[in-house]
Scaffold this motif. Structure first.
Motif, PDB file in Angstrom:
ATOM      1  N   UNK A 191      -3.811  -2.627  44.042  1.00 24.94           N
ATOM      2  CA  UNK A 191      -4.427  -3.924  44.357  1.00 24.94           C
ATOM      3  C   UNK A 191      -5.226  -4.425  43.157  1.00 24.94           C
ATOM      4  N   UNK A 192      -5.812  -3.457  42.446  1.00 24.75           N
ATOM      5  CA  UNK A 192      -6.610  -3.814  41.266  1.00 24.75           C
ATOM      6  C   UNK A 192      -6.245  -2.907  40.108  1.00 24.75           C
ATOM      7  N   UNK A 193      -6.264  -3.472  38.917  1.00 20.46           N
ATOM      8  CA  UNK A 193      -6.074  -2.669  37.715  1.00 20.46           C
ATOM      9  C   UNK A 193      -7.313  -2.844  36.843  1.00 20.46           C
ATOM     10  N   UNK A 194      -7.875  -1.688  36.413  1.00 20.99           N
ATOM     11  CA  UNK A 194      -9.046  -1.737  35.532  1.00 20.99           C
ATOM     12  C   UNK A 194      -8.689  -1.070  34.219  1.00 20.99           C
ATOM     13  N   UNK A 195      -9.157  -1.649  33.166  1.00 20.75           N
ATOM     14  CA  UNK A 195      -8.940  -1.021  31.875  1.00 20.75           C
ATOM     15  C   UNK A 195     -10.249  -0.369  31.451  1.00 20.75           C
ATOM     16  N   UNK A 196     -10.143   0.918  31.133  1.00 18.42           N
ATOM     17  CA  UNK A 196     -11.328   1.669  30.749  1.00 18.42           C
ATOM     18  C   UNK A 196     -11.271   1.907  29.243  1.00 18.42           C
ATOM     19  N   UNK A 197     -12.405   1.714  28.600  1.00 20.36           N
ATOM     20  CA  UNK A 197     -12.458   1.932  27.155  1.00 20.36           C
ATOM     21  C   UNK A 197     -13.882   2.339  26.804  1.00 20.36           C
ATOM     22  N   UNK A 198     -13.999   3.382  26.037  1.00 17.11           N
ATOM     23  CA  UNK A 198     -15.310   3.897  25.620  1.00 17.11           C
ATOM     24  C   UNK A 198     -16.280   4.035  26.786  1.00 17.11           C
ATOM     25  N   UNK A 199     -15.785   4.636  27.863  1.00 24.75           N
ATOM     26  CA  UNK A 199     -16.680   5.059  28.934  1.00 24.75           C
ATOM     27  C   UNK A 199     -17.035   4.027  29.974  1.00 24.75           C
ATOM     28  N   UNK A 200     -16.392   2.865  29.920  1.00 26.03           N
ATOM     29  CA  UNK A 200     -16.656   1.908  30.993  1.00 26.03           C
ATOM     30  C   UNK A 200     -15.464   0.965  31.175  1.00 26.03           C
ATOM     31  N   UNK A 201     -15.512   0.185  32.266  1.00 16.35           N
ATOM     32  CA  UNK A 201     -14.430  -0.762  32.514  1.00 16.35           C
ATOM     33  C   UNK A 201     -14.677  -2.011  31.674  1.00 16.35           C
ATOM     34  N   UNK A 202     -13.645  -2.373  30.895  1.00 13.01           N
ATOM     35  CA  UNK A 202     -13.817  -3.531  30.021  1.00 13.01           C
ATOM     36  C   UNK A 202     -13.014  -4.728  30.511  1.00 13.01           C
ATOM     37  N   UNK A 203     -12.097  -4.493  31.413  1.00 13.46           N
ATOM     38  CA  UNK A 203     -11.288  -5.609  31.901  1.00 13.46           C
ATOM     39  C   UNK A 203     -10.714  -5.240  33.260  1.00 13.46           C
ATOM     40  N   UNK A 204     -10.743  -6.161  34.185  1.00 13.76           N
ATOM     41  CA  UNK A 204     -10.154  -5.921  35.504  1.00 13.76           C
ATOM     42  C   UNK A 204      -9.232  -7.068  35.865  1.00 13.76           C
ATOM     43  N   UNK A 205      -8.237  -6.744  36.685  1.00 13.33           N
ATOM     44  CA  UNK A 205      -7.327  -7.792  37.124  1.00 13.33           C
ATOM     45  C   UNK A 205      -6.434  -7.279  38.232  1.00 13.33           C
ATOM     46  N   UNK A 206      -5.381  -8.010  38.519  1.00 10.55           N
ATOM     47  CA  UNK A 206      -4.414  -7.575  39.528  1.00 10.55           C
ATOM     48  C   UNK A 206      -3.357  -6.712  38.884  1.00 10.55           C
ATOM     49  N   UNK A 207      -2.258  -6.452  39.623  1.00  9.91           N
ATOM     50  CA  UNK A 207      -1.242  -5.537  39.112  1.00  9.91           C
ATOM     51  C   UNK A 207      -0.565  -6.069  37.855  1.00  9.91           C
ATOM     52  N   UNK A 208      -0.621  -7.408  37.644  1.00 10.70           N
ATOM     53  CA  UNK A 208       0.016  -7.982  36.460  1.00 10.70           C
ATOM     54  C   UNK A 208      -0.676  -7.553  35.168  1.00 10.70           C
ATOM     55  N   UNK A 209      -1.937  -7.140  35.289  1.00 13.76           N
ATOM     56  CA  UNK A 209      -2.660  -6.667  34.106  1.00 13.76           C
ATOM     57  C   UNK A 209      -1.984  -5.416  33.520  1.00 13.76           C
ATOM     58  N   UNK A 210      -1.475  -4.590  34.406  1.00 16.32           N
ATOM     59  CA  UNK A 210      -0.796  -3.371  33.943  1.00 16.32           C
ATOM     60  C   UNK A 210       0.434  -3.729  33.116  1.00 16.32           C
ATOM     61  N   UNK A 211       1.164  -4.722  33.564  1.00 14.42           N
ATOM     62  CA  UNK A 211       2.366  -5.140  32.837  1.00 14.42           C
ATOM     63  C   UNK A 211       2.012  -5.730  31.485  1.00 14.42           C
ATOM     64  N   UNK A 212       0.931  -6.474  31.484  1.00  9.13           N
ATOM     65  CA  UNK A 212       0.461  -7.085  30.237  1.00  9.13           C
ATOM     66  C   UNK A 212       0.074  -5.991  29.231  1.00  9.13           C
ATOM     67  N   UNK A 213      -0.591  -4.954  29.757  1.00  8.03           N
ATOM     68  CA  UNK A 213      -0.989  -3.833  28.904  1.00  8.03           C
ATOM     69  C   UNK A 213       0.229  -3.129  28.330  1.00  8.03           C
ATOM     70  N   UNK A 214       1.209  -2.960  29.188  1.00  5.97           N
ATOM     71  CA  UNK A 214       2.438  -2.285  28.777  1.00  5.97           C
ATOM     72  C   UNK A 214       3.086  -3.030  27.613  1.00  5.97           C
ATOM     73  N   UNK A 215       3.051  -4.333  27.731  1.00  5.92           N
ATOM     74  CA  UNK A 215       3.688  -5.185  26.740  1.00  5.92           C
ATOM     75  C   UNK A 215       2.896  -5.231  25.438  1.00  5.92           C
ATOM     76  N   UNK A 216       1.563  -5.408  25.583  1.00  7.87           N
ATOM     77  CA  UNK A 216       0.757  -5.644  24.380  1.00  7.87           C
ATOM     78  C   UNK A 216       0.105  -4.385  23.814  1.00  7.87           C
ATOM     79  N   UNK A 217       0.050  -3.322  24.626  1.00  8.95           N
ATOM     80  CA  UNK A 217      -0.571  -2.090  24.143  1.00  8.95           C
ATOM     81  C   UNK A 217      -2.087  -2.156  24.215  1.00  8.95           C
ATOM     82  N   UNK A 218      -2.690  -0.961  24.027  1.00  5.29           N
ATOM     83  CA  UNK A 218      -4.152  -0.890  24.164  1.00  5.29           C
ATOM     84  C   UNK A 218      -4.882  -1.550  23.005  1.00  5.29           C
ATOM     85  N   UNK A 219      -4.176  -1.702  21.875  1.00  2.14           N
ATOM     86  CA  UNK A 219      -4.823  -2.325  20.714  1.00  2.14           C
ATOM     87  C   UNK A 219      -5.295  -3.739  21.040  1.00  2.14           C
TER      88      UNK A 219
END
Lengths: 432, 251
Positions: free
Chosen positions: B214-242
């Protein structure tokens, strides 16, 4: 105590020696050996961790006649397999009175050792003192000089015992007994039997000392499983010398379980006398409080193609001390030997101590030998994993400890005995 | 159900969680993604109560209780389940015996009557079918000699048996081939209800094809830096963590 024992020996000599003049030299020689060596002190390398001062100062009675049985026997119901042939040895004297003769066949002979000696039993006279030599150890010497009762167990050729033999060795004296128990065991060729040997003190809080010698000969192709369970309580001391000689293609499985005892010393020695003999030595010990449990084992390979396998595992709690010394000898003729040894220890408390030492002497060049030992704590990752599933720390430790001990217990050929030991181990953790 | 506020935690002297906050409600599936070393597994360990980690500030409230006050076993009995990234091998302890003990202690804690041997076996049978795990496996010692896939399957089996309110799946997809992944994810989906919740920790998007968050959170350096819906995961997959790292550097 030493002088008192020697005086007793002199006093009883006539009685002792009358059992058979052929044993005169054996008895006197053993008494002399004990007189010279005395109780081991810290200068004796093999006994350097043990103190017998308390024993030397003690005023334990030395029984020369059998005592009456008066102790609670509930433990026997919990432990002894229903099908077992049961005998008791009380303060060194066999109690064969209630032995169910219907269960005994001609192929399985259970005799009072004293009687067998008096009757010139040829097996007894030829074996006695050859498998545990009086010169090997001062306690063995003392026992050889002074034992009076004891049992002789004789399994005849080709006989497979369908019922196990259960020996209760009971130290039973309200004054505290200094008992000398002797068991002579002969499995003739191609015979098979399981023996359980349970050592207890009927008066748990009364100091007692038991000095036991077991001599066992396994003739060609015989198969013997010997399970010894020691639980005499912290007030007791016990020295047990076991010597087994294994002949061609015979298999010994020896399991030594030491659950409680103020001071326990086991010298367990097996000699592979002929090619293709096989011996398994297993042990579990669990000293706690101020108990000391010391296992010295020997696997002596004298001929080629023999296998020995040893696994001793311990758990040490409270201010308890465990000692393990495992010797492997591979003599010059013993090519193609396989000899393995492993000793593992878990420390449950800050104050617990383990001394472990393997000793390998290898004179043949084509052999496979290995040894290893480890001492540590419970695996923190395993404990966390179990707790993360809702098990309390105590339950987690119980589960792990049982699993740890099971590696030894699984070789015990009785479900009832295994379950009994499982419960005993759990109760040891419960008491923490 | 779960409310984590401004959590800071360290292992030895190293601070790993630096102000982590998250709220999870019943029925929700939250995915936590992030590059290696962002603190995802530390979060899982802290939630389960591993003692190597020290919480220096912040709070975790679970079902109205202060989670940090509870021992690992109390957390489990309250309904938290951690599916381990590296399930531990426990030679000599059978899965059956282990689960019997775990279930019995959890039921005792909750004041529920104990299961009879028959009820327990029936439950085992039902849950085994649910996660497609064989009796062959459950008769063995816990994880001993199991393949990576078998270990993960065993985690989900335990989850099914213990029926937690909140399950935390720590990199459950790591080391799984596509078939095992499908079975494991299938098990998780079957166990989902409107009453329970999951936190799915993963490095890769592919698990989220099977367990839909239902929710996707991106964690970086010990905390959540970005949250969104399931589409965020796809975006991450495409663009990478950089992409996330750059975004943070820019702000």
């Amino acid at each position: 105590m030493k002088n008192r024992l020697l005086t007793e020996f002199e006093l009883q000599k006539t009685g002792l020696l009358l059992d058979n003049p052929l044993l005169d030299n054996f008895r006197s020689g053993a008494a002399k050996a004990f007189s010279e060596a005395g109780f081991p002190n810290k200068k004796v390398e093999d006994y350097k961790y043990l103190r017998f001062d308390k024993l030397e100062r003690s005023d334990l009675s030395v029984p020369f006649t059998p005592d009456q049985l008066d102790a609670d026997r509930t433990i026997e119901k919990e432990l002894i397999p229903e099908e077992a042939i049961h005998i008791r040895i009380i303060n060194g004297f066999p109690d064969l009175s209630h032995l169910n003769q219907d269960l005994i066949s001609e192929e399985l002979e259970i005799l009072s050792l004293g009687e067998a000696i008096r009757n010139n039993n040829k097996h007894v006279l030829s074996l006695l003192g050859t498998l545990v030599k009086p010169s090997s150890d001062s306690f063995a010497a003392l026992n050889s000089a002074m034992f009076m009762g004891g049992v002789f167990i004789h399994i005849k050729k080709n006989f497979t015992a369908t019922r196990p033999l259960f020996i209760s060795e009971i130290n039973d004296s309200s004054q505290g007994a200094f008992a000398q128990t002797r068991i002579l065991f002969l499995a003739e060729s191609n015979s098979e039997i399981s023996v359980f040997h349970h050592q207890i003190n009927a008066h748990n809080n009364i100091p007692a000392f038991a000095n036991t010698v077991i001599e066992a000969e396994l003739e060609k192709s015989s198969r013997v499983t010997w399970t010894c369970i020691q639980e005499e309580g912290s007030a007791s001391m016990h020295v047990l010398n076991t010597g087994v000689h294994i002949y061609a293609e015979a298999v010994l499985t020896h399991i030594m379980v030491s659950l409680s005892g103020g001071l326990i010393r086991n010298n367990t020695s097996m000699v592979m006398e002929e090619a293709h003999a096989e011996g398994h030595l297993l042990g579990y010990y669990h000293p706690k409080g101020e108990e000391t449990i010391d296992n010295h084992t020997v696997a002596d390979h004298r001929k080629p193609h023999c296998n020995s396998n040893e696994l001793y595992k311990g758990v040490v709690d409270g201010k308890g001390t465990a000692i393990f010394n495992g010797k492997i000898f591979v003599q010059i003729d013993a090519q193609k030997t396989n000899a393995f040894q492993s000793n593992k220890n878990i420390l449950l408390s800050e104050g617990s101590t383990v001394n472990t030492k393997p000793q390998l002497e290898i004179y043949a060049d084509d052999v496979k030998c290995s040894h290893g030992s480890s001492t540590g704590l419970f695996d923190a990752d395993q404990i966390f994993y179990l707790r993360a599933r809702g098990l309390s720390l105590k339950s987690a430790r119980k589960l792990l400890l049982k699993a740890y001990a099971d590696e030894v217990f699984e070789k015990i050929p009785s479900e009832k005995v295994k379950e009994y030991l499982g419960r005993r181990i759990e109760s040891l953790i419960e008491q923490e | 159900m779960l409310n984590i506020k401004n959590l800071h935690a360290r292992v030895e002297e190293k601070e790993i969680l630096k102000g982590f906050s998250l709220e999870v409600k019943p029925g929700e599936v939250h995915a936590i993604m992030g590059p290696n070393g962002s603190g995802k597994s530390t979060l899982a360990s802290v939630l389960a109560g591993r003692e190597d980690y020290e919480v220096t500030s912040g709070e975790i409230i679970f079902e109205g209780k202060d989670l940090l006050e509870l021992s690992p076993e109390e957390r489990a009995r309250e309904g938290i389940f951690l599916a381990f990234q590296y399930p531990v091998e426990i030679p000599g302890v059978s899965i059956t015996n282990f689960l019997k003990t775990a279930l019995s202690e959890q039921r005792e804690y909750k004041g529920l009557p104990q299961l009879s041997a028959k009820e327990f076996l029936e439950m085992m049978k039902e849950k085994k079918e649910l996660v497609e795990i064989s009796t062959n496996l459950t008769n063995r010692s816990v994880n001993e000699g199991f393949s990576g896939g078998e270990k993960k399957r065993n985690e989900i089996f335990q989850m099914a048996m213990l029926n937690p309110k909140l399950s935390i799946l720590d990199e459950t997809d790591s080391g799984l081939d596509i078939d095992a992944l499908r079975v494991v994810a299938g098990g998780v989906n079957k166990l989902k209800t409107s009453e329970n919740a999951s936190i799915v920790i993963t490095h890769y998007q592919r698990l989220l094809d099977y367990i839909v968050p239902d929710f996707v959170h991106v964690m970086y350096e010990g905390k959540i830096v970005k949250s969104g819906g399931k589409e965020l995961a796809l975006e991450l997959e495409e663009k990478g963590y950089d992409w996330i790292k750059k975004e943070i550097a820019a702000s």
